[in-house]
Design a protein around this motif. Sequence first.
Motif, PDB file in Angstrom:
ATOM      1  N   ALA A 171      43.756  37.716  37.930  1.00 30.87           N
ATOM      2  CA  ALA A 171      44.342  37.355  38.484  1.00 30.87           C
ATOM      3  C   ALA A 171      46.045  38.605  39.322  1.00 30.87           C
ATOM      4  CB  ALA A 171      45.037  36.664  37.264  1.00 30.87           C
ATOM      5  N   ALA A 172      45.321  39.692  37.965  1.00 33.39           N
ATOM      6  CA  ALA A 172      46.414  40.822  38.326  1.00 33.39           C
ATOM      7  C   ALA A 172      45.210  41.274  39.694  1.00 33.39           C
ATOM      8  CB  ALA A 172      46.642  41.570  37.271  1.00 33.39           C
ATOM      9  N   ALA A 173      44.526  41.505  39.923  1.00 37.77           N
ATOM     10  CA  ALA A 173      43.536  41.598  40.946  1.00 37.77           C
ATOM     11  C   ALA A 173      44.178  41.095  42.136  1.00 37.77           C
ATOM     12  CB  ALA A 173      42.279  42.035  40.623  1.00 37.77           C
ATOM     13  N   GLY A 174      44.006  40.052  42.321  1.00 39.06           N
ATOM     14  CA  GLY A 174      44.857  39.113  43.337  1.00 39.06           C
ATOM     15  C   GLY A 174      46.124  39.289  43.413  1.00 39.06           C
ATOM     16  N   ALA A 175      46.968  39.051  43.065  1.00 44.14           N
ATOM     17  CA  ALA A 175      48.173  39.696  43.362  1.00 44.14           C
ATOM     18  C   ALA A 175      47.974  40.983  43.370  1.00 44.14           C
ATOM     19  CB  ALA A 175      49.095  39.703  42.305  1.00 44.14           C
ATOM     20  N   ALA A 176      47.849  42.413  43.194  1.00 39.54           N
ATOM     21  CA  ALA A 176      48.273  43.201  43.916  1.00 39.54           C
ATOM     22  C   ALA A 176      47.158  43.272  45.079  1.00 39.54           C
ATOM     23  CB  ALA A 176      47.081  44.394  43.150  1.00 39.54           C
ATOM     24  N   LEU A 177      46.216  42.977  45.560  1.00 43.31           N
ATOM     25  CA  LEU A 177      45.610  43.208  46.840  1.00 43.31           C
ATOM     26  C   LEU A 177      46.417  42.701  48.177  1.00 43.31           C
ATOM     27  CD1 LEU A 177      41.980  41.804  46.297  1.00 43.31           C
ATOM     28  CD2 LEU A 177      42.712  43.721  47.118  1.00 43.31           C
ATOM     29  N   ARG A 178      46.439  43.527  49.511  1.00 37.30           N
ATOM     30  CA  ARG A 178      47.322  43.218  50.472  1.00 37.30           C
ATOM     31  C   ARG A 178      46.046  42.027  50.813  1.00 37.30           C
ATOM     32  NH1 ARG A 178      44.201  43.643  54.378  1.00 37.30           N
ATOM     33  NH2 ARG A 178      42.506  45.947  55.008  1.00 37.30           N
ATOM     34  N   PRO A 179      47.381  41.455  52.108  1.00 32.12           N
ATOM     35  CA  PRO A 179      45.839  40.273  52.498  1.00 32.12           C
ATOM     36  C   PRO A 179      44.948  40.941  53.693  1.00 32.12           C
ATOM     37  CG  PRO A 179      48.754  39.461  52.909  1.00 32.12           C
ATOM     38  CD  PRO A 179      48.187  41.255  51.910  1.00 32.12           C
ATOM     39  N   GLY A 180      43.797  39.641  52.943  1.00 28.02           N
ATOM     40  CA  GLY A 180      43.206  40.946  53.717  1.00 28.02           C
ATOM     41  C   GLY A 180      41.995  41.444  53.212  1.00 28.02           C
ATOM     42  N   GLY A 181      42.457  42.002  51.871  1.00 30.83           N
ATOM     43  CA  GLY A 181      41.780  43.438  51.284  1.00 30.83           C
ATOM     44  C   GLY A 181      40.946  42.590  50.535  1.00 30.83           C
ATOM     45  N   TYR A 182      40.409  43.536  49.795  1.00 29.80           N
ATOM     46  CA  TYR A 182      39.457  42.831  49.170  1.00 29.80           C
ATOM     47  C   TYR A 182      38.828  43.245  47.933  1.00 29.80           C
ATOM     48  CZ  TYR A 182      36.142  42.439  53.368  1.00 29.80           C
ATOM     49  OH  TYR A 182      36.345  42.471  54.554  1.00 29.80           O
ATOM     50  N   LEU A 183      38.238  42.120  46.734  1.00 25.65           N
ATOM     51  CA  LEU A 183      38.018  42.849  45.259  1.00 25.65           C
ATOM     52  C   LEU A 183      36.589  42.448  44.821  1.00 25.65           C
ATOM     53  CD1 LEU A 183      38.363  43.030  41.590  1.00 25.65           C
ATOM     54  CD2 LEU A 183      38.442  40.358  42.181  1.00 25.65           C
ATOM     55  N   ALA A 184      35.641  44.172  44.548  1.00 27.68           N
ATOM     56  CA  ALA A 184      34.301  44.049  44.415  1.00 27.68           C
ATOM     57  C   ALA A 184      33.754  44.283  42.488  1.00 27.68           C
ATOM     58  CB  ALA A 184      33.768  44.778  45.453  1.00 27.68           C
ATOM     59  N   THR A 187      28.599  43.382  38.126  1.00 27.96           N
ATOM     60  CA  THR A 187      28.248  43.233  36.585  1.00 27.96           C
ATOM     61  C   THR A 187      26.932  42.922  36.684  1.00 27.96           C
ATOM     62  OG1 THR A 187      28.700  40.922  37.688  1.00 27.96           O
ATOM     63  CG2 THR A 187      30.635  42.265  36.905  1.00 27.96           C
ATOM     64  N   GLY A 188      26.689  42.790  35.454  1.00 27.94           N
ATOM     65  CA  GLY A 188      25.395  42.315  35.429  1.00 27.94           C
ATOM     66  C   GLY A 188      25.251  40.892  35.831  1.00 27.94           C
ATOM     67  N   ALA A 189      24.344  40.091  35.844  1.00 22.21           N
ATOM     68  CA  ALA A 189      24.068  38.701  36.573  1.00 22.21           C
ATOM     69  C   ALA A 189      24.990  38.241  35.789  1.00 22.21           C
ATOM     70  CB  ALA A 189      21.774  38.685  36.909  1.00 22.21           C
ATOM     71  N   GLN A 190      24.828  38.207  34.232  1.00 17.44           N
ATOM     72  CA  GLN A 190      24.425  36.902  33.684  1.00 17.44           C
ATOM     73  C   GLN A 190      26.477  37.565  33.334  1.00 17.44           C
ATOM     74  OE1 GLN A 190      24.302  39.901  33.357  1.00 17.44           O
ATOM     75  NE2 GLN A 190      24.597  40.810  31.035  1.00 17.44           N
ATOM     76  N   GLN A 191      27.134  37.676  33.818  1.00 11.58           N
ATOM     77  CA  GLN A 191      28.650  37.418  33.867  1.00 11.58           C
ATOM     78  C   GLN A 191      29.425  37.462  35.806  1.00 11.58           C
ATOM     79  OE1 GLN A 191      29.830  37.410  31.360  1.00 11.58           O
ATOM     80  NE2 GLN A 191      29.094  38.111  30.314  1.00 11.58           N
ATOM     81  N   ALA A 192      28.121  37.706  36.652  1.00 12.51           N
ATOM     82  CA  ALA A 192      28.714  37.676  37.587  1.00 12.51           C
ATOM     83  C   ALA A 192      29.471  36.000  38.124  1.00 12.51           C
ATOM     84  CB  ALA A 192      27.718  37.551  38.705  1.00 12.51           C
ATOM     85  N   ALA A 193      28.426  34.759  37.443  1.00 14.33           N
ATOM     86  CA  ALA A 193      28.804  33.120  38.237  1.00 14.33           C
ATOM     87  C   ALA A 193      30.953  33.571  37.303  1.00 14.33           C
ATOM     88  CB  ALA A 193      28.441  32.323  37.702  1.00 14.33           C
ATOM     89  N   ARG A 194      30.862  34.209  36.154  1.00 13.47           N
ATOM     90  CA  ARG A 194      32.147  33.726  35.991  1.00 13.47           C
ATOM     91  C   ARG A 194      33.010  34.782  36.370  1.00 13.47           C
ATOM     92  NH1 ARG A 194      33.093  32.282  30.592  1.00 13.47           N
ATOM     93  NH2 ARG A 194      30.677  33.188  30.187  1.00 13.47           N
ATOM     94  N   VAL A 202      41.593  31.769  40.035  1.00 10.79           N
ATOM     95  CA  VAL A 202      42.787  32.020  38.890  1.00 10.79           C
ATOM     96  C   VAL A 202      43.257  33.137  39.882  1.00 10.79           C
ATOM     97  CG1 VAL A 202      43.597  33.104  37.568  1.00 10.79           C
ATOM     98  CG2 VAL A 202      41.153  30.920  36.647  1.00 10.79           C
ATOM     99  N   ALA A 203      42.625  33.361  40.922  1.00 12.59           N
ATOM    100  CA  ALA A 203      43.708  34.017  41.741  1.00 12.59           C
ATOM    101  C   ALA A 203      43.314  33.743  43.219  1.00 12.59           C
ATOM    102  CB  ALA A 203      42.764  35.590  41.261  1.00 12.59           C
ATOM    103  N   GLY A 204      42.664  32.585  43.619  1.00 13.33           N
ATOM    104  CA  GLY A 204      43.045  32.208  44.563  1.00 13.33           C
ATOM    105  C   GLY A 204      42.028  33.088  46.164  1.00 13.33           C
ATOM    106  N   LEU A 205      41.128  33.947  45.405  1.00 11.78           N
ATOM    107  CA  LEU A 205      40.379  34.798  45.967  1.00 11.78           C
ATOM    108  C   LEU A 205      39.016  34.163  46.730  1.00 11.78           C
ATOM    109  CD1 LEU A 205      40.083  37.943  44.371  1.00 11.78           C
ATOM    110  CD2 LEU A 205      42.169  37.157  46.523  1.00 11.78           C
TER     111      LEU A 205
END
Length: 367
Positions: A171-184, A187-194, A202-205
């Motif tokens: 949620a904090a990451a989504g709020a910190a990004l500019r419009p058009g910015g990315y979150l990368a 993880t391991g495969a077991q956490q990627a879905a979460r 939560v972050a609306g990305l």
Amino acid sequence: MSPLRTAADLLRTLESGCYRLPELYQLAEQAGLADRADGRRVIQDGQEQYKRRIRSALQALRRQGRARPHDDRRAAWLIEGTVARPRRALLLWLPGDPGQAELVLGAAATVLARTDEPIDLIVADPPYALGRGDHRSAYRRTYGRDHDQVVGGYVDVDPAAYADWTAEWIAAAGAALRPGGYLAVITGAQQAARVQVAAEDVAGLTYVNSIAVKRPFGLYATRRFVHAHHRITLMTRGPLTSAQRFFERPAEMPRGRSGEVYALDVWTDIPDERRPGRLRYDNALHPALVARILRSTTRPGELVADPFIGSGTTLVACLTEGRRFYGGDLNPEALRFAAGRVLAEVIPQLQPPAEQLALFDSRQVPA
């Protein structure tokens, strides 16, 4: 002599020498700058406004080449706190095209909430909740290694709290990004879905890609398939059609019959990160992985953040690829290791020693 009115005025009056952030703050106090224009107002990082102005003025003068280099002509970190437990560190270096790097001690959500400007890309390799800190865990038993060569202080996450913790920092990451910015998020495969669910709900990305990165050595298993890849979950703020979203296909990837780059979402050419006989951090990624993400999703000079700095891989890639960097970690040993790694391994490769300049004495930096 005219009175000092701004933090930049103060910094321009300094002679060459060794300064630490507390000393600069004290000079600002003595000059009366702390009591001007709401200087005592506490801002979002929990400090007073005048301290933020000092740091911003320092970065601005450094980028303009107007700061006076130190005579030993070396790169350096300006540290707030102690060498044993740095709370903040600024990389001070004046090559021909100066970059920017700032490290902050703190939890991921807190680090991201303290940014001075919107972020173009957040790269995160968060803990996987595998019990790295527990000597009884399967991870510790399976990955036999000489832990005398591993930097201590790794902070893992309670598996029972992982969902809430993930939602909080994303949620904090989504709020910190500019419009058009990315979150990368790597993880391991077991956490990627979460991660993807939290980023969307939560972050609306918006989902962009799920990239599989081959691991040369997966954890051996007899009752399920071996996990032989990392997962990069790539999200963006805003729609995929946004003109503010930058994407460039990596030139080193395969080409189709037409000669155009065929940007695949399966990466088999990233080497494993090995540091035989050298101090290393737990669970480090190879810089080539992060460098490809940087080149694909940001332009030179844009701001990249990493709230789980760990071994400093994102920092290293940013300095090499000409991106500005802001990041942090809960582990002070991670900040110390990343700072020392930059001075020992990165700066010497970027510029010949005769061309390296510094503002402050690198003896202030932990080895």
